[in-house]
Write a protein that holds these residues in place. Structure first.
Motif, PDB file in Angstrom:
ATOM      1  N   LEU A 121     -38.713 -31.916   1.554  1.00 24.93           N
ATOM      2  CA  LEU A 121     -40.031 -32.553   1.531  1.00 24.93           C
ATOM      3  C   LEU A 121     -39.905 -34.047   1.247  1.00 24.93           C
ATOM      4  CD1 LEU A 121     -43.165 -32.218   1.568  1.00 24.93           C
ATOM      5  CD2 LEU A 121     -43.017 -31.951  -0.923  1.00 24.93           C
ATOM      6  N   ILE A 122     -39.102 -34.393   0.255  1.00 23.49           N
ATOM      7  CA  ILE A 122     -38.911 -35.800  -0.110  1.00 23.49           C
ATOM      8  C   ILE A 122     -38.329 -36.588   1.059  1.00 23.49           C
ATOM      9  CG2 ILE A 122     -37.558 -37.348  -1.584  1.00 23.49           C
ATOM     10  CD1 ILE A 122     -37.898 -35.229  -3.818  1.00 23.49           C
ATOM     11  N   THR A 123     -37.332 -35.998   1.721  1.00 16.17           N
ATOM     12  CA  THR A 123     -36.714 -36.661   2.875  1.00 16.17           C
ATOM     13  C   THR A 123     -37.718 -36.869   4.000  1.00 16.17           C
ATOM     14  OG1 THR A 123     -34.566 -35.669   2.350  1.00 16.17           O
ATOM     15  CG2 THR A 123     -34.883 -36.484   4.588  1.00 16.17           C
ATOM     16  N   LYS A 124     -38.626 -35.924   4.160  1.00 13.28           N
ATOM     17  CA  LYS A 124     -39.580 -35.958   5.265  1.00 13.28           C
ATOM     18  C   LYS A 124     -40.738 -36.924   5.035  1.00 13.28           C
ATOM     19  CE  LYS A 124     -42.775 -32.965   7.843  1.00 13.28           C
ATOM     20  NZ  LYS A 124     -43.293 -31.589   8.000  1.00 13.28           N
ATOM     21  N   VAL A 125     -41.310 -36.932   3.820  1.00 13.16           N
ATOM     22  CA  VAL A 125     -42.613 -37.586   3.670  1.00 13.16           C
ATOM     23  C   VAL A 125     -42.560 -39.050   3.235  1.00 13.16           C
ATOM     24  CG1 VAL A 125     -43.723 -35.392   3.182  1.00 13.16           C
ATOM     25  CG2 VAL A 125     -43.005 -36.848   1.267  1.00 13.16           C
ATOM     26  N   PHE A 126     -41.566 -39.448   2.459  1.00 14.17           N
ATOM     27  CA  PHE A 126     -41.609 -40.799   1.897  1.00 14.17           C
ATOM     28  C   PHE A 126     -41.155 -41.848   2.902  1.00 14.17           C
ATOM     29  CE2 PHE A 126     -41.723 -38.249  -1.955  1.00 14.17           C
ATOM     30  CZ  PHE A 126     -42.769 -38.872  -2.616  1.00 14.17           C
ATOM     31  N   LYS A 127     -41.816 -42.998   2.841  1.00 13.57           N
ATOM     32  CA  LYS A 127     -41.604 -44.062   3.809  1.00 13.57           C
ATOM     33  C   LYS A 127     -40.798 -45.236   3.252  1.00 13.57           C
ATOM     34  CE  LYS A 127     -45.800 -42.905   6.392  1.00 13.57           C
ATOM     35  NZ  LYS A 127     -45.073 -42.430   7.585  1.00 13.57           N
ATOM     36  N   THR A 128     -40.572 -45.279   1.940  1.00 12.96           N
ATOM     37  CA  THR A 128     -39.775 -46.352   1.352  1.00 12.96           C
ATOM     38  C   THR A 128     -38.639 -45.755   0.529  1.00 12.96           C
ATOM     39  OG1 THR A 128     -41.079 -46.508  -0.708  1.00 12.96           O
ATOM     40  CG2 THR A 128     -41.834 -47.820   1.183  1.00 12.96           C
ATOM     41  N   LYS A 129     -37.530 -46.474   0.479  1.00 13.43           N
ATOM     42  CA  LYS A 129     -36.384 -45.999  -0.304  1.00 13.43           C
ATOM     43  C   LYS A 129     -36.716 -45.946  -1.793  1.00 13.43           C
ATOM     44  CE  LYS A 129     -32.763 -47.600   2.867  1.00 13.43           C
ATOM     45  NZ  LYS A 129     -31.575 -48.480   3.029  1.00 13.43           N
ATOM     46  N   THR A 130     -37.508 -46.919  -2.264  1.00 12.24           N
ATOM     47  CA  THR A 130     -37.858 -46.955  -3.682  1.00 12.24           C
ATOM     48  C   THR A 130     -38.608 -45.698  -4.092  1.00 12.24           C
ATOM     49  OG1 THR A 130     -37.994 -49.370  -3.614  1.00 12.24           O
ATOM     50  CG2 THR A 130     -39.058 -48.268  -5.468  1.00 12.24           C
ATOM     51  N   ALA A 131     -39.586 -45.294  -3.292  1.00  5.04           N
ATOM     52  CA  ALA A 131     -40.369 -44.101  -3.615  1.00  5.04           C
ATOM     53  C   ALA A 131     -39.537 -42.836  -3.474  1.00  5.04           C
ATOM     54  CB  ALA A 131     -41.593 -44.026  -2.714  1.00  5.04           C
ATOM     55  N   SER A 132     -38.669 -42.801  -2.467  1.00  8.93           N
ATOM     56  CA  SER A 132     -37.816 -41.629  -2.268  1.00  8.93           C
ATOM     57  C   SER A 132     -36.898 -41.418  -3.472  1.00  8.93           C
ATOM     58  CB  SER A 132     -36.993 -41.805  -0.996  1.00  8.93           C
ATOM     59  OG  SER A 132     -36.187 -40.668  -0.765  1.00  8.93           O
TER      60      SER A 132
END
Length: 245
Positions: A226-237
């Protein structure tokens, strides 16, 4: 200076006491501060709490501070010392007025704002657009409920820009800024038709706030996907991996 942050600002060089808690003067709830946070919002009551131990380190005098940090530390100091009501404060009051007694929705908006404030420290974007869109992202829910009998994502994406535009115009923001904020609100569930740095930060801040509520039962393997799929920035991931894995 490139993309490498100097040791004075790199959190990996910080000491344990560079992150601390301060009681909210309004409700007593403990508010977590990083040493370089000028202010933070109390998650319990929404009051803006000033950092009594503000320490910007070398950024206070370094000529490259703005390039390194993405903000002007002198402006941050002025923010800490100012007693004026900020745009964010006014927007929070507007959100409280729209949501009324729905404290759950108010708390969620404040949490998304808090995450957005954290992410923007490491992801270049327009702070005014990010902060406004973060606090107003769900502002269309009450109107959607009245008009459509549902506050589901598609409906409050539809109604949110109408409510937000009126609030932002009353506060005197420029037309192009209002348009950008409203486009973010109109797409914060579907991510169609916009992919600006500001949109990505609000999207990620909303996901960081939503995962504990909506996906707490996922296995570690599914959470990682889910994390790999949804986040758009490296910081948030990276933030999500620390929080949820």
């Amino acid at each position: 200076m490139g993309n490498t942050m100097c040791p004075g600002q790199d959190t990996s060089f910080w000491r344990p006491d560079d992150i601390f808690e301060v009681p909210c003067g309004n409700c007593g709830h403990e508010v977590e501060f990083f040493k370089d946070d000028a202010t933070r919002r109390c998650k319990s009551c929404g009051t803006l709490v000033k950092n009594p131990k503000l320490n910007l380190g070398c950024a206070q005098w370094c000529e490259h501070a703005k390039d390194c940090l993405g903000y002007d530390p002198k402006e941050k100091l002025a923010q800490a010392e100012s007693g004026d009501t900020s745009l964010t404060d006014k927007l929070i009051e507007a959100v409280k007025a729209v949501f009324g007694n729905d404290q759950k929705e108010i708390d969620h908006s404040l949490k998304v704002l808090d995450y957005a404030r954290e992410l923007i420290k490491k992801e270049p974007a327009d702070p005014q657009v990010v902060m406004a869109a973060a606090i107003l992202h769900d502002i269309g829910k009450p109107l959607a409920q009245v008009k459509h009998g549902s506050a589901a994502g598609a409906f409050h994406e539809m109604e949110g820009p109408l409510v937000a535009k009126e609030i932002l115009q009353d506060l005197g923001l420029k037309a192009e800024v209002i348009d950008h904020i409203c486009r973010i609100i109109a797409n914060h569930h579907t991510a169609k038709g916009i992919d600006t740095p500001e949109f990505r930060l609000v999207w990620d801040a909303d996901w960081l706030a939503n995962i504990p509520r909506d996906f707490s039962e996922l296995t570690p393997e599914k959470m990682e996907k889910l994390i790999t799929k949804v986040f758009k920035t490296k910081t948030a991931s990276k933030k999500a991996e620390r929080l949820f894995l």
